[in-house]
Scaffold this active site. Structure first.
Site, PDB file in Angstrom:
ATOM      1  N   TYR A  60       0.847  -1.206   0.000  1.00  0.00           N
ATOM      2  CA  TYR A  60       0.000   0.000   0.000  1.00  0.00           C
ATOM      3  C   TYR A  60       0.880   1.254   0.000  1.00  0.00           C
ATOM      4  O   TYR A  60       0.714   2.147   0.833  1.00  0.00           O
ATOM      5  CB  TYR A  60      -0.910   0.032   1.228  1.00  0.00           C
TER       6      TYR A  60
HETATM    7  N1  LIG Z   1      -7.862  -7.135   1.426  1.00  0.00           N
HETATM    8  C1  LIG Z   1      -8.209  -6.602   0.281  1.00  0.00           C
HETATM    9  O1  LIG Z   1      -8.164  -7.242  -0.784  1.00  0.00           O
HETATM   10  C2  LIG Z   1      -8.709  -5.180   0.273  1.00  0.00           C
HETATM   11  C3  LIG Z   1      -9.292  -4.656  -0.893  1.00  0.00           C
HETATM   12  C4  LIG Z   1      -9.784  -3.350  -0.849  1.00  0.00           C
HETATM   13  C5  LIG Z   1      -9.677  -2.599   0.315  1.00  0.00           C
HETATM   14  N2  LIG Z   1      -9.087  -3.136   1.418  1.00  0.00           N
HETATM   15  C6  LIG Z   1      -8.958  -2.354   2.682  1.00  0.00           C
HETATM   16  O2  LIG Z   1     -10.155  -1.638   2.889  1.00  0.00           O
HETATM   17  C7  LIG Z   1      -9.888  -0.241   2.956  1.00  0.00           C
HETATM   18  C8  LIG Z   1     -11.056   0.493   2.397  1.00  0.00           C
HETATM   19  O3  LIG Z   1     -10.885   0.641   1.004  1.00  0.00           O
HETATM   20  P1  LIG Z   1     -12.011   0.539  -0.076  1.00  0.00           P
HETATM   21  O4  LIG Z   1     -11.365   0.651  -1.378  1.00  0.00           O
HETATM   22  O5  LIG Z   1     -12.868  -0.623   0.217  1.00  0.00           O
HETATM   23  O6  LIG Z   1     -12.787   1.911   0.108  1.00  0.00           O
HETATM   24  P2  LIG Z   1     -14.107   2.320   0.863  1.00  0.00           P
HETATM   25  O7  LIG Z   1     -13.909   2.297   2.314  1.00  0.00           O
HETATM   26  O8  LIG Z   1     -15.292   1.620   0.278  1.00  0.00           O
HETATM   27  O9  LIG Z   1     -14.180   3.833   0.334  1.00  0.00           O
HETATM   28  C9  LIG Z   1     -13.317   4.798   0.846  1.00  0.00           C
HETATM   29  C10 LIG Z   1     -13.738   6.157   0.274  1.00  0.00           C
HETATM   30  O10 LIG Z   1     -15.113   6.363   0.523  1.00  0.00           O
HETATM   31  C11 LIG Z   1     -15.364   7.721   0.790  1.00  0.00           C
HETATM   32  N3  LIG Z   1     -16.036   7.802   2.099  1.00  0.00           N
HETATM   33  C12 LIG Z   1     -15.674   7.222   3.264  1.00  0.00           C
HETATM   34  N4  LIG Z   1     -16.535   7.545   4.228  1.00  0.00           N
HETATM   35  C13 LIG Z   1     -17.463   8.347   3.672  1.00  0.00           C
HETATM   36  C14 LIG Z   1     -18.610   9.018   4.164  1.00  0.00           C
HETATM   37  N5  LIG Z   1     -18.984   8.934   5.433  1.00  0.00           N
HETATM   38  N6  LIG Z   1     -19.323   9.759   3.298  1.00  0.00           N
HETATM   39  C15 LIG Z   1     -18.961   9.875   2.004  1.00  0.00           C
HETATM   40  N7  LIG Z   1     -17.883   9.259   1.475  1.00  0.00           N
HETATM   41  C16 LIG Z   1     -17.145   8.506   2.312  1.00  0.00           C
HETATM   42  C17 LIG Z   1     -14.036   8.446   0.795  1.00  0.00           C
HETATM   43  O11 LIG Z   1     -13.894   9.076  -0.451  1.00  0.00           O
HETATM   44  P3  LIG Z   1     -13.193  10.520  -0.603  1.00  0.00           P
HETATM   45  O12 LIG Z   1     -11.795  10.321  -0.161  1.00  0.00           O
HETATM   46  O13 LIG Z   1     -13.338  10.801  -2.062  1.00  0.00           O
HETATM   47  O14 LIG Z   1     -13.963  11.479   0.269  1.00  0.00           O
HETATM   48  C18 LIG Z   1     -13.028   7.322   0.944  1.00  0.00           C
HETATM   49  O15 LIG Z   1     -11.809   7.614   0.314  1.00  0.00           O
HETATM   50  C19 LIG Z   1      -8.566  -0.063   2.223  1.00  0.00           C
HETATM   51  O16 LIG Z   1      -7.886   1.109   2.587  1.00  0.00           O
HETATM   52  C20 LIG Z   1      -7.852  -1.316   2.646  1.00  0.00           C
HETATM   53  O17 LIG Z   1      -7.333  -1.126   3.951  1.00  0.00           O
HETATM   54  C21 LIG Z   1      -8.619  -4.405   1.411  1.00  0.00           C
END
Ligand SMILES: NC(=O)c1ccc[n+]([C@@H]2O[C@H](COP(=O)([O-])OP(=O)(O)OC[C@H]3O[C@@H](n4cnc5c(N)ncnc54)[C@H](OP(=O)(O)O)[C@@H]3O)[C@@H](O)[C@H]2O)c1
Length: 308
Positions: A60
């Site tokens: 990451y």
């Molecule tokens: N193990 C795996 O294969 C895997 C895969 C994916 C993710 N992950 C983990 O999960 C974490 C989450 O990542 P994700 O890609 O799944 O993203 P997510 O949590 O679904 O989305 C994150 C984005 O959502 C927006 N957001 C968050 N809270 C909000 C709210 N209250 N209101 C409006 N928008 C909001 C923000 O966008 P803005 O920044 O544009 O405001 C933020 O950057 C990663 O950082 C990682 O640690 C793991």
């Protein structure tokens, strides 16, 4: 109300909402540089709100380095839990490989012991993934890792790991109102085994928010973040933009009833599912923050009518 906590393993208690730092790699995409000290300082409001647990990985970008600086320089001694992942190349893995991975993570995180090391197998077709897990067990016994987790394991392979004697305490997986695969077999199995599911994608990269309610279909080739690109594919796979608007309208109705945002309801629904220990909400540190909305996840509860 404070952020509830849960014990994943002896000596490892986490906040039930975790902050995900994959987004750091995105902020560093295409050679962009991130002010690592500013990013580390941006972790403080999360910790102050009780969101003390951060999720990272070896790939990451500078995420581990940022969390290391936070613990060493921004808030020395603050009770934070830094979970990371080890994602080895497919193929043979040696004890030296595991030592090198653990040493690298410890050095970047500025710690002696990794709170939780989550293992990802690129393919289960090569049974040597289990050898790699045994080497992690040895690292755990040597005191380098507090607990072992996995990521993206299906029920069958989680069962194999546990039946083989690997002490898996968590499985990090996708889970959201439009991706409920985990609710049929994995959730109940994890719950029965005492393995905590840590769900990502609960807000679909931000698509589950007021910003997209009633909005025209985005140009899928011109999205801003990797996370949006990933969950844009989920939305299209799950039926496309119009059906997704139906999901947003339903969440909006529930959110309005409780006086909270759509994203808060969407994450809360996942958190309430059997077997779920925590939800991971991604943060673009020093770029955007949703700490207050996230913390409100525990200011209300969903009833049967809401869930329906
Ligand atoms: N193990 C795996 O294969 C895997 C895969 C994916 C993710 N992950 C983990 O999960 C974490 C989450 O990542 P994700 O890609 O799944 O993203 P997510 O949590 O679904 O989305 C994150 C984005 O959502 C927006 N957001 C968050 N809270 C909000 C709210 N209250 N209101 C409006 N928008 C909001 C923000 O966008 P803005 O920044 O544009 O405001 C933020 O950057 C990663 O950082 C990682 O640690 C793991």
């Amino acid at each position: 109300m404070g952020i509830p906590r849960i014990q994943l393993a002896p000596g490892l208690e986490i906040s039930r909402v975790l902050t995900g730092l994959w987004q750091i790699a995105d902020l560093e995409r295409d050679g962009r540089t991130l002010d690592l000290d500013a990013a580390a300082a941006a972790m403080a409001p999360y910790v102050d709100a009780g969101l003390t647990t951060f999720d990272m990985a070896d790939h990451y970008g500078s995420a581990e380095v940022v969390a290391g600086r936070f613990a060493a320089a921004v808030r020395p001694g603050a009770p934070v839990q830094r979970l990371t992942k080890w994602v080895p190349e497919p193929g043979p893995v040696s004890a030296a490989d595991v030592r090198a991975a653990v040493d690298r993570a410890c050095s970047r995180l500025q710690t002696e012991v990794i709170d939780l090391l989550q293992f990802h197998a690129w393919t289960f077709a090569d049974p040597r993934w289990l050898d790699a897990m045994w080497l992690l067990e040895a690292a755990r016994d040597a005191g380098r890792i507090r607990a072992i987790g996995v990521t993206n394991f299906d029920t069958a392979h989680l069962r194999v790991a546990i039946a083989s004697g690997i002490r898996v305490v968590s499985n990090q997986i996708s889970g959201s109102v439009i991706d409920r695969r985990f609710t049929t077999r994995l959730g109940p199995y994890a719950q029965a085994q005492g393995v905590g599911l840590l769900c990502y994608g609960t807000v679909l990269g931000g698509f589950l928010s007021e910003k997209w309610l009633g909005a025209p279909e985005p140009d899928w080739d011109r999205l801003e973040t990797w996370s949006q690109m990933k969950y844009g594919r989920f939305i299209r796979t799950a039926g496309g933009w119009e059906p997704f608007q139906g999901v947003l309208r339903a969440l909006h109705a529930v959110a309005t009833r409780h006086g909270v945002p759509i994203a808060t309801v969407a994450s809360r629904w996942v958190l309430d599912q059997p077997g779920v220990a925590g939800v991971i909400v991604g943060a673009r540190l020093s770029h955007s923050a949703h700490v207050a909305d996230t913390a409100r996840m525990f200011a209300f509860s969903l009833d049967d009518n809401d869930r329906a």
